[in-house]
Design a protein around this motif. Structure first.
Motif, PDB file in Angstrom:
ATOM      1  N   PRO A  33       0.825  -1.209   0.000  1.00 10.87           N
ATOM      2  CA  PRO A  33       0.000   0.000   0.000  1.00 10.87           C
ATOM      3  C   PRO A  33       0.859   1.260   0.000  1.00 10.87           C
ATOM      4  N   ILE A  34       0.411   2.270  -0.736  1.00 13.68           N
ATOM      5  CA  ILE A  34       1.061   3.577  -0.746  1.00 13.68           C
ATOM      6  C   ILE A  34      -0.009   4.650  -0.781  1.00 13.68           C
ATOM      7  N   TRP A  35       0.326   5.826  -0.283  1.00 15.08           N
ATOM      8  CA  TRP A  35      -0.582   6.979  -0.279  1.00 15.08           C
ATOM      9  C   TRP A  35       0.000   8.038  -1.198  1.00 15.08           C
ATOM     10  N   LEU A  36      -0.788   8.497  -2.178  1.00 18.82           N
ATOM     11  CA  LEU A  36      -0.389   9.579  -3.073  1.00 18.82           C
ATOM     12  C   LEU A  36      -1.138  10.841  -2.676  1.00 18.82           C
ATOM     13  N   ALA A  37      -0.426  11.745  -2.002  1.00 16.77           N
ATOM     14  CA  ALA A  37      -1.069  12.953  -1.489  1.00 16.77           C
ATOM     15  C   ALA A  37      -1.638  13.812  -2.604  1.00 16.77           C
ATOM     16  N   GLN A  38      -0.937  13.876  -3.760  1.00 19.88           N
ATOM     17  CA  GLN A  38      -1.403  14.739  -4.834  1.00 19.88           C
ATOM     18  C   GLN A  38      -2.714  14.260  -5.440  1.00 19.88           C
ATOM     19  N   GLU A  39      -3.037  12.991  -5.261  1.00 20.98           N
ATOM     20  CA  GLU A  39      -4.301  12.440  -5.738  1.00 20.98           C
ATOM     21  C   GLU A  39      -5.290  12.193  -4.601  1.00 20.98           C
ATOM     22  N   ALA A  40      -4.837  12.355  -3.364  1.00 19.48           N
ATOM     23  CA  ALA A  40      -5.641  11.996  -2.187  1.00 19.48           C
ATOM     24  C   ALA A  40      -6.197  10.587  -2.369  1.00 19.48           C
ATOM     25  N   ALA A  41      -5.297   9.656  -2.682  1.00 19.61           N
ATOM     26  CA  ALA A  41      -5.718   8.291  -2.994  1.00 19.61           C
ATOM     27  C   ALA A  41      -4.702   7.274  -2.510  1.00 19.61           C
ATOM     28  N   TRP A  42      -5.217   6.094  -2.194  1.00 16.80           N
ATOM     29  CA  TRP A  42      -4.404   4.944  -1.837  1.00 16.80           C
ATOM     30  C   TRP A  42      -4.246   4.044  -3.060  1.00 16.80           C
ATOM     31  N   TYR A  43      -3.081   3.428  -3.181  1.00  9.86           N
ATOM     32  CA  TYR A  43      -2.859   2.371  -4.155  1.00  9.86           C
ATOM     33  C   TYR A  43      -2.295   1.160  -3.406  1.00  9.86           C
ATOM     34  N   TRP A  44      -2.628  -0.028  -3.887  1.00  8.70           N
ATOM     35  CA  TRP A  44      -1.993  -1.255  -3.401  1.00  8.70           C
ATOM     36  C   TRP A  44      -2.139  -2.324  -4.477  1.00  8.70           C
ATOM     37  N   VAL A  45      -1.530  -3.492  -4.254  1.00  4.78           N
ATOM     38  CA  VAL A  45      -1.539  -4.527  -5.278  1.00  4.78           C
ATOM     39  C   VAL A  45      -2.113  -5.816  -4.714  1.00  4.78           C
ATOM     40  N   ASP A  46      -2.617  -6.641  -5.617  1.00  2.62           N
ATOM     41  CA  ASP A  46      -2.937  -8.036  -5.329  1.00  2.62           C
ATOM     42  C   ASP A  46      -1.967  -8.846  -6.176  1.00  2.62           C
ATOM     43  N   ILE A  47      -0.971  -9.445  -5.522  1.00  2.57           N
ATOM     44  CA  ILE A  47       0.150 -10.022  -6.255  1.00  2.57           C
ATOM     45  C   ILE A  47      -0.297 -11.121  -7.216  1.00  2.57           C
ATOM     46  N   ILE A  87      -3.669  -3.956  -9.686  1.00  4.83           N
ATOM     47  CA  ILE A  87      -3.380  -2.743  -8.928  1.00  4.83           C
ATOM     48  C   ILE A  87      -4.711  -2.114  -8.543  1.00  4.83           C
ATOM     49  N   TRP A  88      -4.877  -1.797  -7.274  1.00  3.48           N
ATOM     50  CA  TRP A  88      -6.108  -1.180  -6.774  1.00  3.48           C
ATOM     51  C   TRP A  88      -5.863   0.284  -6.406  1.00  3.48           C
ATOM     52  N   ARG A  89      -6.907   1.090  -6.547  1.00  7.13           N
ATOM     53  CA  ARG A  89      -6.879   2.499  -6.137  1.00  7.13           C
ATOM     54  C   ARG A  89      -8.165   2.831  -5.400  1.00  7.13           C
ATOM     55  N   LEU A  90      -8.028   3.512  -4.272  1.00 10.62           N
ATOM     56  CA  LEU A  90      -9.164   3.988  -3.479  1.00 10.62           C
ATOM     57  C   LEU A  90      -8.933   5.449  -3.165  1.00 10.62           C
ATOM     58  N   ASP A  91      -9.844   6.327  -3.607  1.00  8.73           N
ATOM     59  CA  ASP A  91      -9.632   7.748  -3.334  1.00  8.73           C
ATOM     60  C   ASP A  91     -10.436   8.198  -2.121  1.00  8.73           C
ATOM     61  N   SER A  92     -10.249   9.450  -1.742  1.00  5.53           N
ATOM     62  CA  SER A  92     -10.858   9.973  -0.517  1.00  5.53           C
ATOM     63  C   SER A  92     -12.374  10.075  -0.608  1.00  5.53           C
ATOM     64  N   ARG A  93     -12.936   9.970  -1.828  1.00  4.31           N
ATOM     65  CA  ARG A  93     -14.396   9.975  -1.989  1.00  4.31           C
ATOM     66  C   ARG A  93     -14.973   8.578  -1.929  1.00  4.31           C
ATOM     67  N   GLY A  94     -14.102   7.586  -1.791  1.00  6.14           N
ATOM     68  CA  GLY A  94     -14.558   6.211  -1.730  1.00  6.14           C
ATOM     69  C   GLY A  94     -14.673   5.531  -3.077  1.00  6.14           C
ATOM     70  N   GLU A  95     -14.202   6.177  -4.148  1.00 11.89           N
ATOM     71  CA  GLU A  95     -14.264   5.566  -5.472  1.00 11.89           C
ATOM     72  C   GLU A  95     -13.117   4.576  -5.645  1.00 11.89           C
ATOM     73  N   VAL A  96     -13.424   3.420  -6.226  1.00 10.37           N
ATOM     74  CA  VAL A  96     -12.463   2.340  -6.388  1.00 10.37           C
ATOM     75  C   VAL A  96     -12.222   2.083  -7.875  1.00 10.37           C
ATOM     76  N   LYS A  97     -10.952   1.910  -8.256  1.00  9.10           N
ATOM     77  CA  LYS A  97     -10.582   1.535  -9.614  1.00  9.10           C
ATOM     78  C   LYS A  97      -9.536   0.438  -9.542  1.00  9.10           C
ATOM     79  N   SER A  98      -9.380  -0.298 -10.635  1.00  7.31           N
ATOM     80  CA  SER A  98      -8.353  -1.336 -10.671  1.00  7.31           C
ATOM     81  C   SER A  98      -7.776  -1.461 -12.066  1.00  7.31           C
ATOM     82  N   TRP A  99      -6.563  -2.006 -12.130  1.00  3.57           N
ATOM     83  CA  TRP A  99      -5.843  -2.226 -13.387  1.00  3.57           C
ATOM     84  C   TRP A  99      -5.247  -3.616 -13.355  1.00  3.57           C
TER      85      TRP A  99
END
Length: 308
Positions: A33-47, A52-64
């Protein structure tokens, strides 16, 4: 962010209780897990899911989706991420359609057959560090190495060798102490090193904590502003905080038994995001593989961006 429920989280040797919230994302092997302040979002991985997962401060989730298993990632100054994967170190650009453009940067000269990169992050000067491990952790062979990568010098020869499951990389707030762990049951050690910030060289390796005498195996780690080392105790459902002299002074019990790594983030860097493993756990364990957010009562150090 969708919430299932808010269980109380036990905190030892602190004056205030805290709570955790759980996202409905279930990872086979959540990590990095990492926090990107410029995006106000968390990223982490499922190996193992190559996600790759992303969760932002509004609760929106994306994945790649990635083509290879991805063990760790760090943001780059030039945009995108640097990542340790199955075959080497890559630059990743995340596309809007959920695909990933991966550019190979370097690969170890040592064989990567049946191996992959695992835990990794940047030192305080922006050099990328990551280590390798056998994909089949049940094989009791210390075949892993720890590497350093910079844009100018490429990938190093092995800096540390004879590792089973490299983990727990972290640097003190001033960057002059490096930490490293080995999660394998045959090791379960956390080491500290004196770190030359000019050359990026660790020296004077010594045992910081021997977790064979404690509950759980040392996995991923984070550092707070007091210079204390927070390590996920895999198999024990605990996050342990050690002072710079190696004294255990705090622990937090979490609902996931096989937690993997924690990271400080949020606007004030006072929130911990914690990842975990579902693989091998009971199908009816709703917390296995969960990703949770909790308030540990302290402030963490921001992660360094890769300088390349």
């Amino acid at each position: 962010m969708p919430i299932l429920h808010k269980p109380e989280i036990t905190r030892v040797r602190t004056a205030q209780a805290t709570q955790a919230t759980q996202a409905t994302i279930r990872c086979a092997v959540g990590e990095s897990p990492i926090w990107l302040a410029q995006e106000a979002a968390w990223y982490w991985v499922d190996i193992t899911a190559k996600t790759i997962w992303r969760l932002d401060s509004r609760g929106e989730v994306k994945s790649w989706q990635t083509a290879e298993m991805i063990g760790c990632l760090s943001p780059q100054v030039c945009g995108g991420f640097i990542a340790g994967m199955e075959s080497g170190v890559f630059h990743l650009h995340l596309n809007e359609n959920g695909s990933v453009h991966a550019q190979s940067l370097a690969a170890p000269t040592e064989s990567m057959a049946a191996m992959r990169f695992n835990d990794g992050r940047c030192d305080r000067q922006g050099r990328f560090w990551s280590g390798t491990m056998l994909i089949d952790m049940s094989v009791p062979r210390a075949a892993g190495h720890l590497y350093r990568y910079t844009k100018e010098q490429g990938i190093s020869t092995p800096i540390i060798s004879n590792l089973f499951v490299q983990n727990g990389l972290a640097w003190s707030p001033d960057g002059r102490t490096m930490y490293l762990s080995d999660s394998h049951p045959n090791s379960q050690l956390i080491w500290a090193f004196d770190y030359d910030i000019d050359s990026g060289t660790p020296r004077n390796q010594r045992v910081f904590v021997d977790m064979k005498t404690m509950d759980g195996r040392p996995d991923g780690a984070a550092i707070d502003t007091d210079g204390c080392y927070w390590i996920c105790a895999n198999d024990a459902g605990l996050i342990l905080r050690f002072t710079p002299d190696g004294k255990l002074d705090r622990q937090i019990a979490v609902p996931m038994k096989k937690l993997t790594m924690c990271c400080f983030g949020g606007d004030k860097l006072d929130t911990l995001l914690v990842t975990s493993i579902a693989a091998g756990q009971a199908p009816d364990d709703e917390w296995a593989g969960a990703t949770i957010l909790l308030n540990p009562g302290v402030q963490g150090c921001a992660e360094t961006t890769f300088a390349g």
